[in-house]
Motif scaffolding. Structure first.
Motif, mmCIF file in Angstrom:
data_model
loop_
_atom_site.group_PDB
_atom_site.id
_atom_site.type_symbol
_atom_site.label_atom_id
_atom_site.label_comp_id
_atom_site.label_asym_id
_atom_site.label_seq_id
_atom_site.Cartn_x
_atom_site.Cartn_y
_atom_site.Cartn_z
ATOM 1 N N CYS A 152 0.856 -1.188 0.000
ATOM 2 C CA CYS A 152 0.000 0.000 0.000
ATOM 3 C C CYS A 152 0.897 1.245 0.000
ATOM 4 N N MET A 153 0.753 2.114 0.970
ATOM 5 C CA MET A 153 1.652 3.255 1.092
ATOM 6 C C MET A 153 3.106 2.791 1.073
ATOM 7 N N GLY A 154 3.373 1.669 1.749
ATOM 8 C CA GLY A 154 4.720 1.104 1.760
ATOM 9 C C GLY A 154 5.153 0.597 0.403
ATOM 10 N N GLY A 155 4.198 0.219 -0.437
ATOM 11 C CA GLY A 155 4.528 -0.177 -1.804
ATOM 12 C C GLY A 155 5.044 1.005 -2.601
ATOM 13 N N ALA A 156 4.387 2.165 -2.436
ATOM 14 C CA ALA A 156 4.855 3.378 -3.111
ATOM 15 C C ALA A 156 6.257 3.746 -2.622
ATOM 16 N N LEU A 157 6.477 3.602 -1.321
ATOM 17 C CA LEU A 157 7.800 3.894 -0.772
ATOM 18 C C LEU A 157 8.839 2.869 -1.224
ATOM 19 N N THR A 158 8.405 1.647 -1.521
ATOM 20 C CA THR A 158 9.319 0.646 -2.066
ATOM 21 C C THR A 158 9.853 1.083 -3.427
ATOM 22 N N VAL A 159 8.981 1.695 -4.224
ATOM 23 C CA VAL A 159 9.431 2.206 -5.527
ATOM 24 C C VAL A 159 10.483 3.292 -5.319
ATOM 25 N N LEU A 160 10.245 4.185 -4.354
ATOM 26 C CA LEU A 160 11.246 5.221 -4.063
ATOM 27 C C LEU A 160 12.549 4.592 -3.580
#
Length: 218
Positions: free
Chosen positions: A109-117
């Protein structure tokens, strides 16, 4: 199962984290929370990965705040400084690198977006993203230097399929080593405590994730 640890950032700030150890010389994983905070479910993900042989750390991006209410979770996420959170994640990667031969990142979720970063900005060796995409202007995903795997829901109203298509096109443009999977499921299909949990999709995504991590971190 795990312990509370301190993650040290380059600016001197210290961040609390949850660590589930897999023993000496195990590869490492940074696990990035959903918008709920560092709750029992996300600590359970770290425990699961530790059971698979990865020393896993969950940095507390909300600095101790946890909620079960979607409205409050949305508020917490909207108030999160993503650049600052990315520093937390990159610092956790660096700290694990001191004792682990290789380190991966996984987020939901939010952590998935941060994984991309993290795939763009950290020194991790592999990144595994579950249903999260940052805005295109947040990072140039054509520059990702590590293998990247993504798991996305076709019925996702938050991170919609068109956003995944843009990400995939960027990965192809940059010749990034990547795997993108789409599931006939809703957002957060992998969270076994949530209403959108889809056991078939979650089990398949975990199977693919563990194969991917073993390939690039062992």
């Amino acid at each position: 199962m795990g312990d509370t640890i301190t993650i040290k950032r380059p600016d001197g700030e210290e961040v609390a984290g949850y660590c589930a150890s897999a023993g000496d010389n195990a590869p490492g994983m940074v696990v990035i929370q959903e918008w709920w905070g560092v709750n029992d479910q996300i600590r359970g993900v770290a425990d699961k990965l530790a059971g698979l042989g990865y020393t896993s750390v969950v940095p507390d991006l909300y600095r101790g705040k946890v909620t079960v209410e979607a409205e409050e979770a949305s508020h917490l996420m909207q108030n999160l400084d993503f650049a600052n959170a990315n520093t937390d994640v990159c610092s956790a990667v660096e700290q694990l690198k001191q004792s682990c031969p290789k380190v991966g990142v996984i987020g939901f979720c939010m952590g998935g977006a941060l994984t991309v970063l993290a795939a763009v900005y950290s020194k991790a060796d592999a990144a595994c993203c579950w249903y999260g995409v940052p805005p295109p202007e947040a990072a140039d995903t054509t520059t990702i230097p590590m293998p990247f795997q993504g798991h996305f829901a076709l019925e996702d109203g938050f991170f919609t399929p068109d956003k995944v298509d843009v990400l995939e096109a960027s990965l192809k443009e940059g010749n990034v080593t990547h795997e993108i999977y789409r599931y006939q499921a809703q957002h957060a299909f992998g969270n076994e405590t949530g209403a959108a949990y889809n056991a078939d999709a979650a089990n398949l995504a975990w199977e693919r994730s563990t194969e991917f991590l073993a390939k690039y971190l062992r």
